[in-house]
Design a protein around this motif. Sequence first.
Motif, PDB file in Angstrom:
ATOM      1  N   MET A   1      -6.609  88.081  57.668  1.00  0.00           N
ATOM      2  CA  MET A   1      -6.449  86.693  57.295  1.00  0.00           C
ATOM      3  C   MET A   1      -5.074  86.500  56.651  1.00  0.00           C
ATOM      4  SD  MET A   1      -9.268  85.297  58.234  1.00  0.00           S
ATOM      5  CE  MET A   1     -10.985  85.641  58.579  1.00  0.00           C
ATOM      6  N   PRO A   2      -4.154  85.806  57.275  1.00  0.00           N
ATOM      7  CA  PRO A   2      -2.797  85.691  56.734  1.00  0.00           C
ATOM      8  C   PRO A   2      -2.714  84.894  55.446  1.00  0.00           C
ATOM      9  CG  PRO A   2      -3.080  84.275  58.651  1.00  0.00           C
ATOM     10  CD  PRO A   2      -4.307  85.132  58.568  1.00  0.00           C
ATOM     11  N   TRP A   3      -3.796  84.182  55.071  1.00  0.00           N
ATOM     12  CA  TRP A   3      -3.740  83.409  53.837  1.00  0.00           C
ATOM     13  C   TRP A   3      -4.296  84.181  52.650  1.00  0.00           C
ATOM     14  CZ3 TRP A   3      -6.134  81.790  58.339  1.00  0.00           C
ATOM     15  CH2 TRP A   3      -7.503  82.034  58.410  1.00  0.00           C
ATOM     16  N   THR A   4      -4.724  85.436  52.840  1.00  0.00           N
ATOM     17  CA  THR A   4      -5.220  86.218  51.718  1.00  0.00           C
ATOM     18  C   THR A   4      -4.062  86.657  50.832  1.00  0.00           C
ATOM     19  OG1 THR A   4      -5.128  88.218  53.080  1.00  0.00           O
ATOM     20  CG2 THR A   4      -7.230  87.048  52.980  1.00  0.00           C
ATOM     21  N   GLY A   5      -4.377  86.895  49.549  1.00  0.00           N
ATOM     22  CA  GLY A   5      -3.328  87.195  48.588  1.00  0.00           C
ATOM     23  C   GLY A   5      -2.598  88.496  48.853  1.00  0.00           C
ATOM     24  N   GLN A  10       1.729  90.969  52.493  1.00  0.00           N
ATOM     25  CA  GLN A  10       2.366  92.104  53.161  1.00  0.00           C
ATOM     26  C   GLN A  10       2.845  91.717  54.563  1.00  0.00           C
ATOM     27  OE1 GLN A  10       2.761  94.577  51.014  1.00  0.00           O
ATOM     28  NE2 GLN A  10       1.490  93.294  49.678  1.00  0.00           N
ATOM     29  N   VAL A  11       2.019  90.957  55.286  1.00  0.00           N
ATOM     30  CA  VAL A  11       2.411  90.522  56.628  1.00  0.00           C
ATOM     31  C   VAL A  11       3.616  89.600  56.553  1.00  0.00           C
ATOM     32  CG1 VAL A  11       1.670  89.286  58.694  1.00  0.00           C
ATOM     33  CG2 VAL A  11       0.081  90.791  57.517  1.00  0.00           C
ATOM     34  N   GLY A 211      -9.327  99.711  57.326  1.00  0.00           N
ATOM     35  CA  GLY A 211      -9.123 100.024  55.914  1.00  0.00           C
ATOM     36  C   GLY A 211      -7.710  99.777  55.459  1.00  0.00           C
ATOM     37  N   VAL A 212      -6.738  99.956  56.367  1.00  0.00           N
ATOM     38  CA  VAL A 212      -5.332  99.712  56.038  1.00  0.00           C
ATOM     39  C   VAL A 212      -5.029  98.211  56.063  1.00  0.00           C
ATOM     40  CG1 VAL A 212      -2.951 100.062  56.786  1.00  0.00           C
ATOM     41  CG2 VAL A 212      -4.564 101.970  56.835  1.00  0.00           C
ATOM     42  N   LEU A 213      -5.514  97.532  57.106  1.00  0.00           N
ATOM     43  CA  LEU A 213      -5.244  96.102  57.229  1.00  0.00           C
ATOM     44  C   LEU A 213      -5.996  95.289  56.177  1.00  0.00           C
ATOM     45  CD1 LEU A 213      -5.322  95.627  61.120  1.00  0.00           C
ATOM     46  CD2 LEU A 213      -3.320  95.810  59.621  1.00  0.00           C
ATOM     47  N   LEU A 214      -7.204  95.740  55.839  1.00  0.00           N
ATOM     48  CA  LEU A 214      -8.020  95.067  54.822  1.00  0.00           C
ATOM     49  C   LEU A 214      -8.247  96.053  53.683  1.00  0.00           C
ATOM     50  CD1 LEU A 214     -10.626  93.476  57.261  1.00  0.00           C
ATOM     51  CD2 LEU A 214      -8.612  92.370  56.268  1.00  0.00           C
ATOM     52  N   PRO A 215      -7.285  96.171  52.772  1.00  0.00           N
ATOM     53  CA  PRO A 215      -7.307  97.246  51.769  1.00  0.00           C
ATOM     54  C   PRO A 215      -8.534  97.239  50.868  1.00  0.00           C
ATOM     55  CG  PRO A 215      -5.629  95.603  51.256  1.00  0.00           C
ATOM     56  CD  PRO A 215      -6.089  95.321  52.648  1.00  0.00           C
ATOM     57  N   PHE A 216      -9.080  96.072  50.547  1.00  0.00           N
ATOM     58  CA  PHE A 216     -10.264  96.060  49.689  1.00  0.00           C
ATOM     59  C   PHE A 216     -11.481  96.623  50.430  1.00  0.00           C
ATOM     60  CE2 PHE A 216      -7.623  92.748  47.718  1.00  0.00           C
ATOM     61  CZ  PHE A 216      -7.545  93.275  46.440  1.00  0.00           C
ATOM     62  N   PHE A 217     -11.529  96.396  51.737  1.00  0.00           N
ATOM     63  CA  PHE A 217     -12.559  97.016  52.566  1.00  0.00           C
ATOM     64  C   PHE A 217     -12.371  98.530  52.570  1.00  0.00           C
ATOM     65  CE2 PHE A 217     -13.494  98.689  56.878  1.00  0.00           C
ATOM     66  CZ  PHE A 217     -14.881  98.553  56.866  1.00  0.00           C
ATOM     67  N   GLY A 218     -11.110  98.967  52.710  1.00  0.00           N
ATOM     68  CA  GLY A 218     -10.822 100.399  52.706  1.00  0.00           C
ATOM     69  C   GLY A 218     -11.174 101.060  51.386  1.00  0.00           C
ATOM     70  N   VAL A 219     -10.856 100.383  50.264  1.00  0.00           N
ATOM     71  CA  VAL A 219     -11.178 100.930  48.944  1.00  0.00           C
ATOM     72  C   VAL A 219     -12.691 101.045  48.775  1.00  0.00           C
ATOM     73  CG1 VAL A 219     -11.112 100.440  46.469  1.00  0.00           C
ATOM     74  CG2 VAL A 219      -9.053 100.156  47.846  1.00  0.00           C
TER      75      VAL A 219
END
Length: 245
Positions: A1-5, A10-11, A211-219
């Motif tokens: 999601m490009p609007w996430t903080g 990063q994108v 996990g890399v693209l969505l770091p909170f999912f990865g954590v």
Amino acid sequence: MPWTGFWGAQVQELATNQGTSMWSLDHGAESNPASTLDESLPHSHAVPWGSGKTEVPTSDDQGHQGAVANVDTAIEVAAGEGLRHPMTVALPDGDDGVYSAIGYAFDAPSDEQTVHVDRFGGEVVSTYGYDDYPLLAKVVAQGIGLHEGRSLGLVTFWASALMCAVIIASCVTGPLMWWRRRRRGAGLDAPRGRMPVAGSPWLLAGLVVLGVLLPFFGVTLLAVLVFDQLVVRRVPALTRWFGAQ
């Protein structure tokens, strides 16, 4: 999601380093503004994603004894520039502010446009719209429209409604399927998967990418893995309860 903080920032940084952007500056606004467009309006007002970071120009009082334009002037001028109704008009901020007429174009991101109107003479200071967006900003604008079910009329509306219904159904059927497949009397024992991660390199690679693209999912995945290896499998009662033999 490009609007996430986190991920969106990063994108955006990556896009900027490559000479493009998810949004862009309004190159027609050559003044030294005090704020960007999205900072000028309360969050209850919609600003097109692609123009939210555009700089707000200023009015030129040269040759004018006072302000002669008003909100009606701004609406009329913006309509003459092709802005669709309904539109949002931001009032001038300060003595040299402008009227910013913003056309959100709810059902067609390609019609998004902002017109800045001089508060003194009532002429157009600058315009900025979808046609001025860099490529990545256009892709994001169209993606948001599809994601929110705004583009392509009722097609995306009903497609989004169907997706919501499927997600709700999954939230209900998922636990039921787990309950029916688990071993009797095995506590919270999860059913054995038919596609174990260790034996499925493509599944493992997909989890790593997500996990890399969505770091909170990865954590979250790492936290569960650490809890499983360091706690669940070392405490016999938890091992039996979770079926981690």
